[in-house]
Design an enzyme around this catalytic site. Structure first.
Site, PDB file in Angstrom:
ATOM      1  N   SER A 130     -11.985 -46.403  54.107  1.00 44.50           N
ATOM      2  CA  SER A 130     -12.632 -47.680  54.357  1.00 44.50           C
ATOM      3  C   SER A 130     -14.046 -47.607  53.788  1.00 44.50           C
ATOM      4  CB  SER A 130     -12.677 -47.950  55.864  1.00 44.50           C
ATOM      5  OG  SER A 130     -13.462 -49.096  56.138  1.00 44.50           O
ATOM      6  N   LYS A 155      -9.638 -49.458  51.131  1.00 43.49           N
ATOM      7  CA  LYS A 155      -9.985 -50.711  51.834  1.00 43.49           C
ATOM      8  C   LYS A 155     -11.457 -50.988  51.580  1.00 43.49           C
ATOM      9  CE  LYS A 155     -11.044 -51.390  56.764  1.00 43.49           C
ATOM     10  NZ  LYS A 155     -10.531 -51.124  58.129  1.00 43.49           N
ATOM     11  N   LYS A 157     -14.751 -53.581  52.469  1.00 39.09           N
ATOM     12  CA  LYS A 157     -15.251 -54.592  53.400  1.00 39.09           C
ATOM     13  C   LYS A 157     -15.674 -55.804  52.584  1.00 39.09           C
ATOM     14  CE  LYS A 157     -15.155 -52.295  57.338  1.00 39.09           C
ATOM     15  NZ  LYS A 157     -14.391 -52.749  58.512  1.00 39.09           N
ATOM     16  N   ASP A 182     -11.220 -56.037  54.405  1.00 35.50           N
ATOM     17  CA  ASP A 182     -11.464 -56.275  55.834  1.00 35.50           C
ATOM     18  C   ASP A 182     -12.689 -57.175  55.996  1.00 35.50           C
ATOM     19  OD1 ASP A 182     -11.769 -56.164  58.573  1.00 35.50           O
ATOM     20  OD2 ASP A 182     -11.903 -53.973  58.700  1.00 35.50           O
ATOM     21  N   GLU A 207      -7.410 -57.957  56.287  1.00 34.87           N
ATOM     22  CA  GLU A 207      -7.635 -57.578  57.689  1.00 34.87           C
ATOM     23  C   GLU A 207      -8.623 -58.524  58.371  1.00 34.87           C
ATOM     24  OE1 GLU A 207      -8.395 -53.369  57.975  1.00 34.87           O
ATOM     25  OE2 GLU A 207      -9.233 -53.497  59.995  1.00 34.87           O
ATOM     26  N   ASP A 232      -6.917 -56.636  63.595  1.00 38.02           N
ATOM     27  CA  ASP A 232      -7.634 -55.501  64.173  1.00 38.02           C
ATOM     28  C   ASP A 232      -8.242 -56.007  65.486  1.00 38.02           C
ATOM     29  OD1 ASP A 232      -9.682 -53.690  64.877  1.00 38.02           O
ATOM     30  OD2 ASP A 232     -10.427 -53.407  62.856  1.00 38.02           O
ATOM     31  N   LYS A 256      -6.462 -49.229  67.155  1.00 35.69           N
ATOM     32  CA  LYS A 256      -7.574 -48.354  67.534  1.00 35.69           C
ATOM     33  C   LYS A 256      -7.394 -48.127  69.030  1.00 35.69           C
ATOM     34  CE  LYS A 256     -10.758 -50.168  64.068  1.00 35.69           C
ATOM     35  NZ  LYS A 256     -11.786 -51.206  63.807  1.00 35.69           N
ATOM     36  N   GLY A 284     -10.260 -46.690  62.381  1.00 37.38           N
ATOM     37  CA  GLY A 284     -11.335 -45.759  62.715  1.00 37.38           C
ATOM     38  C   GLY A 284     -12.586 -46.515  63.066  1.00 37.38           C
TER      39      GLY A 284
HETATM   40  O1  OSB Z   1     -13.061 -52.972  61.228  1.00 34.41           O
HETATM   41  O2  OSB Z   1     -12.034 -51.161  60.870  1.00 34.41           O
HETATM   42  C1  OSB Z   1     -13.080 -51.755  61.147  1.00 34.41           C
HETATM   43  C2  OSB Z   1     -15.985 -49.256  61.315  1.00 34.41           C
HETATM   44  C3  OSB Z   1     -16.708 -49.768  62.382  1.00 34.41           C
HETATM   45  C4  OSB Z   1     -16.267 -50.923  62.988  1.00 34.41           C
HETATM   46  C5  OSB Z   1     -15.107 -51.568  62.535  1.00 34.41           C
HETATM   47  C6  OSB Z   1     -14.362 -51.043  61.492  1.00 34.41           C
HETATM   48  C7  OSB Z   1     -14.840 -49.885  60.845  1.00 34.41           C
HETATM   49  C8  OSB Z   1     -14.191 -49.290  59.686  1.00 34.41           C
HETATM   50  C9  OSB Z   1     -14.450 -47.832  59.449  1.00 34.41           C
HETATM   51  O3  OSB Z   1     -13.543 -49.912  58.878  1.00 34.41           O
HETATM   52  C10 OSB Z   1     -13.239 -46.990  59.473  1.00 34.41           C
HETATM   53  C11 OSB Z   1     -13.615 -45.529  59.495  1.00 34.41           C
HETATM   54  O4  OSB Z   1     -13.828 -44.967  60.598  1.00 34.41           O
HETATM   55  O5  OSB Z   1     -13.689 -44.945  58.418  1.00 34.41           O
HETATM   56 MG    MG Z   2     -11.119 -53.716  60.781  1.00 38.41          MG
END
Ligand code: OSB
Ligand code: MG
Length: 361
Positions: A130, A155, A157, A182, A207, A232, A256, A284
């Site tokens: 991510s 992935k 953001k 995402d 996402e 999510d 999660k 994560g």
């Molecule tokens: O939306 O998945 C998410 C990190 C913090 C809060 C929300 C998200 C995330 C990540 C990081 O996408 C995933 C990771 O731990 O590498």
């Molecule tokens: Mg997410």
């Protein structure tokens, strides 16, 4: 028996930017349960601010201290614990931090690895990465590095107004990679025309585009979009997962454990996804080595059928608080072999990053 906590401030190797903000540090509560020669650990996935979901570090501490720790004191097995704390509404991340402490404790008490205590594992987790938002050239460089290291899914953001720039740059440079995006709930039902432009980038899924607690508008969006939706934030219980599939709000769920109130509910969601022939992966929250070990164990379960956001520790921290960080081989990570979560705590770095510590119960 004793439950103690450490509040840590750990510098991230690079800032992590989502549509809701930028994290420079990982501010986290680590919980420790000591009883009969067994030491169990867990962490809370909350942050200093309630920007991902409605809980933060302060609400977790309050709920743990006032309501959950007294229940944990009786050492209920995890399922029993979940029954006993049902009267507390919401506060899933707080509940998960205590339920997972009990999972580690009982796996250790039964001399089993967490994976063997929980369910059936394929023996390894498939790993995706991510990437937070960054200068686009930095993102492109990070994608190339991730592909070179064997990551199985990339992935990125995105946020409203920046999606086309990010996704077209990525696709121009990497036309064939397994790619997802995402939005962390940055769009509304007024943005469907804009979101529909994302269809041309051939994502495996998009996402959480809409409100953090929505499934109704997501189900409407799903009918207009050919890209599958992954939820999510919105999936906070097995019931919500059931409703989301019944309404056609998603084809994919990011589990999660923190958001779902623990491992018990996460296993239930995995069952629901299977029933609906959907896809599921483990997300994560930039966890330390403690939370990461739970996530890797979960991601190795046989019913998990997409790569998760479970990168090795060195993506996040120069020095994690565990002495046995994960290593990735060909885009896979094996869960720890020891009992419970199988981490060896580095007292040196635990101490170094501790900003506050004390006894909970
Ligand atoms: O939306 O998945 C998410 C990190 C913090 C809060 C929300 C998200 C995330 C990540 C990081 O996408 C995933 C990771 O731990 O590498
Ligand atoms: Mg997410």
């Amino acid at each position: 028996m004793k439950i103690t906590y450490h509040k840590l401030k750990m510098p991230l190797i690079s800032p992590f930017t989502t549509s809701f903000g930028t994290d420079i540090n990982k501010d986290v509560y680590v919980f420790k349960l000591e009883h009969n020669g067994i030491t169990a650990y867990s962490e809370s996935v909350t942050d200093e601010n309630p920007f991902y979901g409605s809980e933060d570090n302060y609400t977790v501490f309050h709920i743990v201290k006032q309501y959950l720790a007294p229940v944990v004191k009786g050492l209920p097995e995890p399922d029993e614990f979940n029954e006993q704390v049902k009267f507390i509404k919401g506060n899933n991340m707080a509940k998960a931090s205590m339920e997972m402490l009990l999972y580690d404790y009982y796996a250790k008490a039964n001399k089993k690895s967490l994976v063997d205590y929980m369910g059936h594992s394929r023996g390894y987790a498939n790993v995706g990465i991510s990437l937070g938002m960054d200068d686009i050239n930095v993102t492109l460089k990070k994608i190339q590095e991730a592909l070179d290291r064997g990551y199985k899914r990339i992935k990125v953001k995105i946020m409203k107004g920046k999606e086309i720039g990010i996704l077209s740059a990525v696709r121009d440079n990497f036309p064939d990679i397994v790619l997802s995006a995402d939005a962390n709930s940055d769009y509304t039902e007024k943005d469907f025309d804009l979101i529909k432009k994302i269809d041309r980038y051939n994502l495996v899924y998009l996402e959480q585009p809409l409100y953090h607690d929505d499934i109704i508008y997501h189900s409407r969006l799903a009918k207009e979009l050919s890209t599958p939706l992954c939820l999510d934030e919105s999936i906070t219980s097995p019931e919500k997962a059931q409703k989301a599939f019944e309404m056609g709000a998603c084809k994919v769920i990011n589990i999660k454990e923190g958001r779902l109130g623990g491992i018990g509910n996460s296993l239930k969601v995995m069952g629901i996804v299977k029933e609906f022939k959907g896809h599921v992966w483990i997300g994560g929250m930039l966890e330390t080595g403690i939370g990461r070990s739970f996530n890797v164990s979960m991601a190795s379960l046989s019913d998990i059928n997409y790569p998760g956001d479970t990168s090795p520790n060195d993506k996040y921290f120069k020095n994690d608080i565990v002495k046995n960080p994960f290593t990735m081989e060909n885009g896979t990570i094996k869960p720890n072999k020891g009992t419970g979560i199988g981490v060896e705590i580095s007292e040196e770095y635990l101490k170094k990053y501790t900003v506050e510590e004390g006894i909970i119960a």
